[in-house]
Enzyme design. Structure first.
Site: not given
Ligand code: 4NP
Length: 157
Positions: A5, A11, A123
């Site tokens: 991800c 995720r 997300d």
């Molecule tokens: P992930 O979620 O891609 O599911 O781990 C996110 C975690 C952090 C961020 C964005 C999405 N961020 O902008 O820091």
């Protein structure tokens, strides 16, 4: 198989933890390796997001894989690279250097069976509790579907 991800704190570590449980239940832990990575290195070394861990714990999971960034050698180390959304797909695809490597990339929702109307795993980072619950619902379903597909391939080979 490698789950990918953006941040590798919501995720994909959840997908890794759920898949590890599903694989273990089916006794294939010596055949199927699971890991996760982020297309960004923003949270490198961090444990999964506290909210994701809390929601996971309520379903009996313990997500504790530290974040790392996706690297080119992952294409050699894994047969299946499962991405959560189109942006992840494009980022990983941009790092592929052959058709064979590109062919390893799949949308996680390709393997959904109970949630056919979701074409990506959204997300949850900037949203509320329901977003985390939806992620877990989608991942539990797709992990079962993925295991089914991989088991069929193993028995054919
Ligand atoms: P992930 O979620 O891609 O599911 O781990 C996110 C975690 C952090 C961020 C964005 C999405 N961020 O902008 O820091």
């Amino acid at each position: 198989m490698l789950f990918v991800c953006l941040g590798n704190i919501c995720r994909s570590p959840a997908a890794e933890g759920i898949m590890a449980t599903v694989v273990e239940k089916s006794g294939l832990q010596d055949v199927i390796e699971v890991d996760s990575a982020g297309t960004s290195g923003w949270h490198e070394g961090e444990l999964p997001d506290e909210r994701m861990r809390r929601h996971g714990k309520r379903r009996g999971y313990d997500f504790r894989s530290p974040a790392r960034k996706f690297r080119k050698s992952d294409f050699d180390d894994f047969d299946y690279i499962l991405v959560m959304d189109r942006q992840n797909f494009a980022s990983v695809k941009a790092m592929a250097s052959s058709w064979e490597q590109t062919g390893k990339i799949h949308m996680m929702t390709e393997f959904s069976r109970q949630h056919p109307h979701h074409d990506h795993v959204p997300d949850p980072y900037y949203g509320g509790a329901s977003g985390f619950e939806l992620v877990l619902d989608l991942l539990e379903d797709a992990c079962e579907g993925l295991l089914h597909t991989v088991k069929t391939r193993i028995s054919l080979s």
